[in-house]
Design an enzyme around this catalytic site. Sequence first.
Site, PDB file in Angstrom:
ATOM      1  N   GLY A 111      27.588  25.623 -23.271  1.00 44.86           N
ATOM      2  CA  GLY A 111      28.954  25.312 -23.314  1.00 44.86           C
ATOM      3  C   GLY A 111      30.055  25.000 -24.749  1.00 44.86           C
ATOM      4  O   GLY A 111      29.641  26.033 -24.961  1.00 44.86           O
ATOM      5  N   ASN A 112      31.256  25.294 -24.066  1.00 44.10           N
ATOM      6  CA  ASN A 112      31.711  25.257 -25.368  1.00 44.10           C
ATOM      7  C   ASN A 112      33.239  23.727 -25.262  1.00 44.10           C
ATOM      8  O   ASN A 112      32.802  23.665 -23.583  1.00 44.10           O
ATOM      9  CB  ASN A 112      33.192  26.186 -26.045  1.00 44.10           C
ATOM     10  CG  ASN A 112      33.605  27.021 -24.554  1.00 44.10           C
ATOM     11  OD1 ASN A 112      35.059  25.962 -24.214  1.00 44.10           O
ATOM     12  ND2 ASN A 112      33.375  28.044 -23.843  1.00 44.10           N
ATOM     13  N   ARG A 113      33.930  23.381 -25.834  1.00 46.50           N
ATOM     14  CA  ARG A 113      35.015  22.432 -26.000  1.00 46.50           C
ATOM     15  C   ARG A 113      35.704  22.694 -25.171  1.00 46.50           C
ATOM     16  O   ARG A 113      36.937  21.349 -24.874  1.00 46.50           O
ATOM     17  CB  ARG A 113      35.447  21.762 -27.059  1.00 46.50           C
ATOM     18  CG  ARG A 113      33.960  21.014 -27.797  1.00 46.50           C
ATOM     19  CD  ARG A 113      34.215  20.317 -29.236  1.00 46.50           C
ATOM     20  NE  ARG A 113      33.364  20.723 -29.869  1.00 46.50           N
ATOM     21  CZ  ARG A 113      32.252  19.716 -30.063  1.00 46.50           C
ATOM     22  NH1 ARG A 113      32.594  18.632 -29.122  1.00 46.50           N
ATOM     23  NH2 ARG A 113      31.505  19.888 -30.674  1.00 46.50           N
TER      24      ARG A 113
END
Length: 401
Positions: free
Chosen positions: A208-210
């Site tokens: 995923g990412n932030r």
Amino acid sequence: MSQLAGKKILLGISGSIAAYKAAFLTRLLIKHNAEVQVLMTPSAMSFISPLTLSTLSKRPVYTDVIGAEGWNNHVEIGLWADALVLAPVTANTLSKLASGQSDNMLVASYLSARCPVFIAPAMDLDMWKHPATRRNVALLEGAGNHFLEVGYGELASGLIGEGRMAEPEEILTRLESFFGQQQDLVGKKVLITAGPTFEPIDPVRFIGNRSSGKMGIALAISAARRGAMVRLVLGPTSLTVSHPNIEVVRVQTAREMFNASCEGFENIDLAILAAAVADYRPKDQASEKIKKSGNALQLELVQNPDIAATLGKMKKAGQILVGFALETQNEEAHARAKLERKNLDMIVLNSLRDPGAGFNHDTNRIRILHRENNKTADFELKSKAAVAEDILDSVLHYYLT
Ligand code: C5P
């Protein structure tokens, strides 16, 4: 003539030292020919007298659902108002608003009001930063309430930081621009992608990412308020959004986001792609949790579809496509290359180098790059809600006539 002339403003005051500013606000509103009905929480009366406010507003002040004259009808009052302005709002009242705990006239009227709601928080810097407050603000923003940014400076505690209530003049300006704002996106269909994507590795893990989804959600809310019908394709986030003009389609993976974005794209007038889509996903998803074995684990990744580039190919005359670029180096050149490659009309560049901009912040500083004439425009660091307005203003000014 002021945009506020004849407007019915319900002003809710809670128990903060900043309550004295509500007297100035009442005076300003009355001077601009608004009708003002004041509501106070019981603790607000320890900071400012109802007599001061009833004198300034020229109306009796409501302090409880059951008052000296009997039952105060919060439903009727809620329906009467053109805008509900809550200033100041303490951490305690913010929490009651977020959870719907209507044990006073202010919260009962908030729950009954059908009009736009403006919230001007005031609290100590640590209370403002506390995760509980952050969660309440996010929830109330997602429900479509308008927040007035807190100021930085000396606080009642003597500490210096963020948490000062917006000045009465700022609140007045915000109300004037709200009532003056045109419903300039009525009849337009807008697609917005927002948030991260999660690409499963096994039933437990993902890539995923932030991204928080805040920027895209702010865009969806602004477009909806301006009259557009919005389809918000939202990656995994704990944030919530509710507005009668917003259809929220929740997705997990890039492929789900791709499908939800392409569906019905031919009817879309404007698409803003604010999602942080994972470029790659694991080739295979393990059906069971992967066990630890050996020193290293190799994952084979395959490319995800590029939603922006695909919509760029599908785009017909009259459809507007806006992308985002978050770069860490050679920002402008990379963003302009994306603009061309994905056949976008406009790209919004934010740099991770800018303090206060990018993932998970409530603020953002952007540069807009236009396809036409290689034009660029720089904007100040602002709240994401204000940035959303700037982006929509640019789209309207240059492309949607
Ligand atoms: O190529 P890059 O990811 O930097 O491009 C950013 C822009 O493209 C953003 O508007 C993003 O939402 C969009 N994008 C997309 N689908 C992808 C990758 C990026 O729509 N697979």
